[in-house]
Design a protein around this motif. Structure first.
Motif, PDB file in Angstrom:
ATOM      1  N   THR A 207       0.837  -1.093  -0.157  1.00 39.95           N
ATOM      2  CA  THR A 207       0.035  -0.379  -0.157  1.00 39.95           C
ATOM      3  C   THR A 207       0.365   1.396   0.131  1.00 39.95           C
ATOM      4  OG1 THR A 207      -0.372   0.006   2.174  1.00 39.95           O
ATOM      5  CG2 THR A 207      -1.991  -0.995   0.977  1.00 39.95           C
ATOM      6  N   ILE A 208       2.473   1.266   0.056  1.00 38.14           N
ATOM      7  CA  ILE A 208       2.883   1.955  -0.044  1.00 38.14           C
ATOM      8  C   ILE A 208       4.619   2.109  -1.054  1.00 38.14           C
ATOM      9  CG2 ILE A 208       4.416   1.563   1.602  1.00 38.14           C
ATOM     10  CD1 ILE A 208       3.948   4.409   3.226  1.00 38.14           C
ATOM     11  N   THR A 209       4.495   3.064  -1.529  1.00 36.67           N
ATOM     12  CA  THR A 209       6.146   3.244  -2.200  1.00 36.67           C
ATOM     13  C   THR A 209       7.153   3.790  -1.172  1.00 36.67           C
ATOM     14  OG1 THR A 209       6.094   5.378  -2.684  1.00 36.67           O
ATOM     15  CG2 THR A 209       4.611   4.285  -4.221  1.00 36.67           C
ATOM     16  N   HIS A 210       8.537   2.412  -2.096  1.00 33.62           N
ATOM     17  CA  HIS A 210       9.496   2.607  -0.988  1.00 33.62           C
ATOM     18  C   HIS A 210       9.744   3.729  -1.166  1.00 33.62           C
ATOM     19  CE1 HIS A 210      13.811   4.045  -1.709  1.00 33.62           C
ATOM     20  NE2 HIS A 210      14.120   3.041  -0.943  1.00 33.62           N
ATOM     21  N   ASP A 211       9.552   5.334  -1.358  1.00 34.61           N
ATOM     22  CA  ASP A 211       9.944   6.439  -1.919  1.00 34.61           C
ATOM     23  C   ASP A 211       8.970   7.499  -0.723  1.00 34.61           C
ATOM     24  OD1 ASP A 211      11.708   5.836  -3.511  1.00 34.61           O
ATOM     25  OD2 ASP A 211      11.120   6.941  -5.105  1.00 34.61           O
TER      26      ASP A 211
ATOM     27  N   LEU B 247      16.548  -1.997  13.688  1.00 36.15           N
ATOM     28  CA  LEU B 247      15.469  -1.707  13.662  1.00 36.15           C
ATOM     29  C   LEU B 247      14.717  -1.797  12.783  1.00 36.15           C
ATOM     30  CD1 LEU B 247      15.430   0.995  16.377  1.00 36.15           C
ATOM     31  CD2 LEU B 247      15.158  -1.750  16.725  1.00 36.15           C
ATOM     32  N   ILE B 248      15.145  -0.841  12.251  1.00 38.59           N
ATOM     33  CA  ILE B 248      13.986  -1.139  10.850  1.00 38.59           C
ATOM     34  C   ILE B 248      14.778  -0.333   9.266  1.00 38.59           C
ATOM     35  CG2 ILE B 248      12.771   0.745   9.512  1.00 38.59           C
ATOM     36  CD1 ILE B 248      12.151   1.870  11.883  1.00 38.59           C
ATOM     37  N   GLU B 249      15.498  -1.758   7.996  1.00 35.78           N
ATOM     38  CA  GLU B 249      15.896  -1.696   7.086  1.00 35.78           C
ATOM     39  C   GLU B 249      14.980  -1.520   5.980  1.00 35.78           C
ATOM     40  OE1 GLU B 249      19.396  -4.857   5.391  1.00 35.78           O
ATOM     41  OE2 GLU B 249      18.706  -4.686   7.850  1.00 35.78           O
ATOM     42  N   ILE B 250      15.519  -0.624   4.461  1.00 36.38           N
ATOM     43  CA  ILE B 250      14.928  -0.113   4.170  1.00 36.38           C
ATOM     44  C   ILE B 250      15.095  -0.452   2.514  1.00 36.38           C
ATOM     45  CG2 ILE B 250      13.572   1.755   2.840  1.00 36.38           C
ATOM     46  CD1 ILE B 250      13.119   3.184   5.166  1.00 36.38           C
ATOM     47  N   LYS B 251      15.138  -1.705   1.923  1.00 33.60           N
ATOM     48  CA  LYS B 251      15.927  -2.207   0.504  1.00 33.60           C
ATOM     49  C   LYS B 251      15.018  -1.970  -0.256  1.00 33.60           C
ATOM     50  CE  LYS B 251      16.923  -6.303   4.222  1.00 33.60           C
ATOM     51  NZ  LYS B 251      16.558  -7.749   3.546  1.00 33.60           N
TER      52      LYS B 251
ATOM     53  N   THR C 134      11.484  -3.975  -0.206  1.00 36.57           N
ATOM     54  CA  THR C 134      10.697  -4.403   0.996  1.00 36.57           C
ATOM     55  C   THR C 134      11.460  -3.392   2.276  1.00 36.57           C
ATOM     56  OG1 THR C 134      12.255  -5.560   1.460  1.00 36.57           O
ATOM     57  CG2 THR C 134      10.260  -6.239   0.359  1.00 36.57           C
ATOM     58  N   ALA C 135      11.022  -3.475   3.327  1.00 36.83           N
ATOM     59  CA  ALA C 135      11.516  -2.890   4.291  1.00 36.83           C
ATOM     60  C   ALA C 135      11.598  -3.998   5.089  1.00 36.83           C
ATOM     61  CB  ALA C 135      10.015  -1.922   5.121  1.00 36.83           C
ATOM     62  N   ARG C 136      12.695  -4.144   6.129  1.00 27.57           N
ATOM     63  CA  ARG C 136      12.496  -5.403   7.215  1.00 27.57           C
ATOM     64  C   ARG C 136      11.943  -4.546   8.427  1.00 27.57           C
ATOM     65  NH1 ARG C 136      17.218  -9.434   8.720  1.00 27.57           N
ATOM     66  NH2 ARG C 136      18.361  -7.277   9.952  1.00 27.57           N
ATOM     67  N   ILE C 137      11.565  -5.347   9.690  1.00 29.30           N
ATOM     68  CA  ILE C 137      11.457  -4.155  10.669  1.00 29.30           C
ATOM     69  C   ILE C 137      11.404  -5.296  12.068  1.00 29.30           C
ATOM     70  CG2 ILE C 137       9.458  -3.050  12.013  1.00 29.30           C
ATOM     71  CD1 ILE C 137       8.316  -2.161   8.786  1.00 29.30           C
ATOM     72  N   LEU C 138      12.848  -5.206  12.729  1.00 31.02           N
ATOM     73  CA  LEU C 138      12.298  -5.071  13.810  1.00 31.02           C
ATOM     74  C   LEU C 138      11.363  -5.936  15.012  1.00 31.02           C
ATOM     75  CD1 LEU C 138      14.923  -7.353  14.787  1.00 31.02           C
ATOM     76  CD2 LEU C 138      15.217  -5.354  16.988  1.00 31.02           C
ATOM     77  N   MET C 139      11.069  -6.954  14.863  1.00 30.86           N
ATOM     78  CA  MET C 139       9.691  -7.374  16.287  1.00 30.86           C
ATOM     79  C   MET C 139      10.015  -7.804  17.129  1.00 30.86           C
ATOM     80  SD  MET C 139       7.096  -9.419  13.830  1.00 30.86           S
ATOM     81  CE  MET C 139       7.434 -10.363  13.246  1.00 30.86           C
ATOM     82  N   ASN C 140      11.340  -8.691  17.407  1.00 33.80           N
ATOM     83  CA  ASN C 140      12.159  -9.027  18.552  1.00 33.80           C
ATOM     84  C   ASN C 140      13.428  -9.121  18.802  1.00 33.80           C
ATOM     85  OD1 ASN C 140      12.795 -10.301  20.870  1.00 33.80           O
ATOM     86  ND2 ASN C 140       9.826 -10.459  21.149  1.00 33.80           N
TER      87      ASN C 140
ATOM     88  N   ALA D 211      14.720 -12.987  19.817  1.00 32.06           N
ATOM     89  CA  ALA D 211      13.767 -13.897  18.667  1.00 32.06           C
ATOM     90  C   ALA D 211      14.538 -13.629  17.745  1.00 32.06           C
ATOM     91  CB  ALA D 211      12.847 -13.847  19.159  1.00 32.06           C
ATOM     92  N   GLN D 212      15.731 -12.879  17.458  1.00 30.01           N
ATOM     93  CA  GLN D 212      15.465 -12.079  16.165  1.00 30.01           C
ATOM     94  C   GLN D 212      14.198 -12.278  15.010  1.00 30.01           C
ATOM     95  OE1 GLN D 212      18.791 -11.036  14.269  1.00 30.01           O
ATOM     96  NE2 GLN D 212      18.424  -9.828  16.546  1.00 30.01           N
ATOM     97  N   LYS D 213      13.612 -11.809  15.204  1.00 31.79           N
ATOM     98  CA  LYS D 213      11.825 -11.829  14.269  1.00 31.79           C
ATOM     99  C   LYS D 213      11.673 -10.805  13.600  1.00 31.79           C
ATOM    100  CE  LYS D 213       8.826 -14.349  16.003  1.00 31.79           C
ATOM    101  NZ  LYS D 213       7.512 -14.442  16.331  1.00 31.79           N
ATOM    102  N   PHE D 214      11.743 -10.603  12.927  1.00 31.14           N
ATOM    103  CA  PHE D 214      11.561  -9.790  11.965  1.00 31.14           C
ATOM    104  C   PHE D 214      10.536  -9.497  11.049  1.00 31.14           C
ATOM    105  CE2 PHE D 214      15.585  -9.813  12.047  1.00 31.14           C
ATOM    106  CZ  PHE D 214      16.266  -8.633  12.950  1.00 31.14           C
ATOM    107  N   PHE D 215       9.923  -8.036  10.804  1.00 38.82           N
ATOM    108  CA  PHE D 215       8.420  -8.525  10.084  1.00 38.82           C
ATOM    109  C   PHE D 215       8.561  -7.878   8.336  1.00 38.82           C
ATOM    110  CE2 PHE D 215       4.316  -5.962   7.855  1.00 38.82           C
ATOM    111  CZ  PHE D 215       4.451  -7.240   8.022  1.00 38.82           C
ATOM    112  N   THR D 216       8.143  -8.296   7.359  1.00 38.65           N
ATOM    113  CA  THR D 216       8.543  -7.869   6.117  1.00 38.65           C
ATOM    114  C   THR D 216       7.395  -7.145   5.017  1.00 38.65           C
ATOM    115  OG1 THR D 216      10.478  -9.492   5.734  1.00 38.65           O
ATOM    116  CG2 THR D 216       9.236  -8.457   3.807  1.00 38.65           C
TER     117      THR D 216
END
Ligand SMILES: [Zn+2]
Length: 422
Positions: free
Chosen positions: A40-44, A63-67, A70-76, A79-84
């Protein structure tokens, strides 16, 4: 008037739980909700909102890595869990954004001179006032004049404003409409938590009680911490639940009065300084983004596009307030917690509980220095029709000036920004 956030961010920065790194009284994040915002959102646009609005103080790189896609967002972190989050390329038609509030452009055109027709506005008079005003440190008194209690002033503004906005067609609700708390909790419910917070933040044997209102060590007492957990953290979280689950407004106006440091509330300093500013959510501190709940709430807010609505709304209200009050913009002494945004010169982004937790556009109003000589005299004069001579100048009542300027800003914004109803 806002909190002197100074100690709070420091005090709560350590967090109380290791596994889920949640801020005090915070909710466990529901990361799965973000699935609704896939593509629902563009990279820019995402990068712009992170860099220029929400993450302006920087943050740990994991915490937030913008590729690219996609953006990779740390959840925990443990546990090294991320939301993509997957971006849209912007070439296909954008999927609708998941939200309960309606932007101005989705409202039908103006009818019958009612620019706010059908609009759902929630008014949030800041603080509690009444018998709680001293505890909230939103109370001062000059000699035997009427005491000044911010929570009572904001409620008075809210009630006058509700009448104006209803005349303009709005459907108005109150987040608070008396001087009692919305939370069922009281300070004593937080004594144990207050003790833990203090120990965790380097006060191994916290004192139970405050000596008096000028006690320099009061913030290190269980009394003071349990009170603020009640009147700020618990109260605002309860108000957020009301806004998000009962009221479902199209936006919230948080109504406050500002102040400069007044020292002893029984013998306050009066100043020549007077100003105003408005706040929208953003400008998260690096340490705030370490909390899983605050990071999640920020990303959800960003994706809901609340900023697209609240920024022009705030700028338009600010311009009307500037015209009506003639006040200069407040300049924060440092840029440590705020970021100036918009075009009016009066609007800042800041991560306050209310601006973060209310899941809709929020404009947080901070006009008038209550302990300026002029505003103090105007508060003493109370509410009245027409104008009166205050310190040599013909003035409307401070309450009506506040109400008129906010109403004018809303009329101007919605007259222009309403859409065709699609
Ligand atoms: Zn306030």
């Amino acid at each position: 008037m806002q909190a002197s956030l100074f100690l709070f961010t420091a005090i709560f920065a350590a967090g109380l739980q290791a596994a889920d790194n949640i801020s005090v009284l915070g909710n466990k994040p529901r990361w799965d909700v973000l699935e609704h915002y896939q593509q629902t959102i563009t990279h820019d646009e995402f990068a712009h909102l992170i860099n220029d609005v929400y993450g302006t103080h920087g943050f740990a790189p994991d915490l937030i890595e913008i590729k690219d896609d996609t953006a990779r967002i740390l959840m925990n972190r443990d546990a090294q869990k991320f939301f993509t989050l997957r971006f849209t390329s912007g070439t296909e038609k954008l999927k609708p954004v998941s939200r309960l509030w309606r932007p101005a452009r989705s409202l039908p055109p103006m009818e019958r001179n009612k620019p706010l027709l059908g609009l759902k506005i929630a008014l949030d008079p800041g603080h509690l006032g009444g018998k709680w005003a001293k505890m909230e440190e939103r109370w001062f008194q000059v000699g035997d004049s009427r005491s000044v209690q911010e929570g009572d002033l904001t409620l008075r503004v809210a009630r006058l404003l509700a009448t104006r906005l209803r005349d303009l067609g709005a459907n108005v609700s109150f987040v608070r409409n008396d001087d009692e708390p919305t939370t069922a909790k009281r300070p004593d419910d937080f004594r144990e938590l207050a003790r833990k917070v203090l120990i965790r933040n380097g006060v191994p044997q916290p004192r139970a009680d405050v000596l008096d209102s000028t006690d320099p060590e009061k913030e290190k007492t269980i009394r003071w911490q349990s009170e603020i957990l009640f009147y700020r953290y618990s109260e605002i979280r309860r108000r957020a639940a009301l806004v998000n689950f009962n009221l479902h407004p199209d936006f919230v106006l948080c109504l406050h009065f500002n102040a400069e440091g007044w020292g002893d509330p029984n013998s306050p300093l009066l100043t020549d300084t007077n100003h105003f500013h408005l706040l929208v959510n953003g400008s998260y501190l690096a340490e705030e983004l370490q909390f899983d709940d605050q990071r999640f709430e920020m990303i959800r807010r960003l994706l809901s596009r609340a900023y697209e609505e609240e920024l022009p709304l705030a700028d338009t209200i600010a311009a009307a307030m500037a015209r009506e009050t003639g006040l200069p913009p407040y300049a924060y002494p440092t840029t440590d917690s705020t970021t100036k945004v918009g075009t009016s010169g009066y609007v800042y982004a800041r991560n306050l509980l209310a601006t973060r937790l209310y899941r809709c556009p929020v404009v947080y109003c901070e006009p008038y220095v209550m302990n300026s000589k002029d505003v103090f005299a105007r508060i003493q004069a109370g509410d009245y029709e027409g104008t009166r001579n205050i310190n040599g100048v013909e003035r409307k009542s401070v309450f009506r000036e506040y109400v008129d300027s906010v109403a004018d800003g809303l009329i101007e914004y919605y007259s222009k920004a309403r859409g065709r109803g699609d």
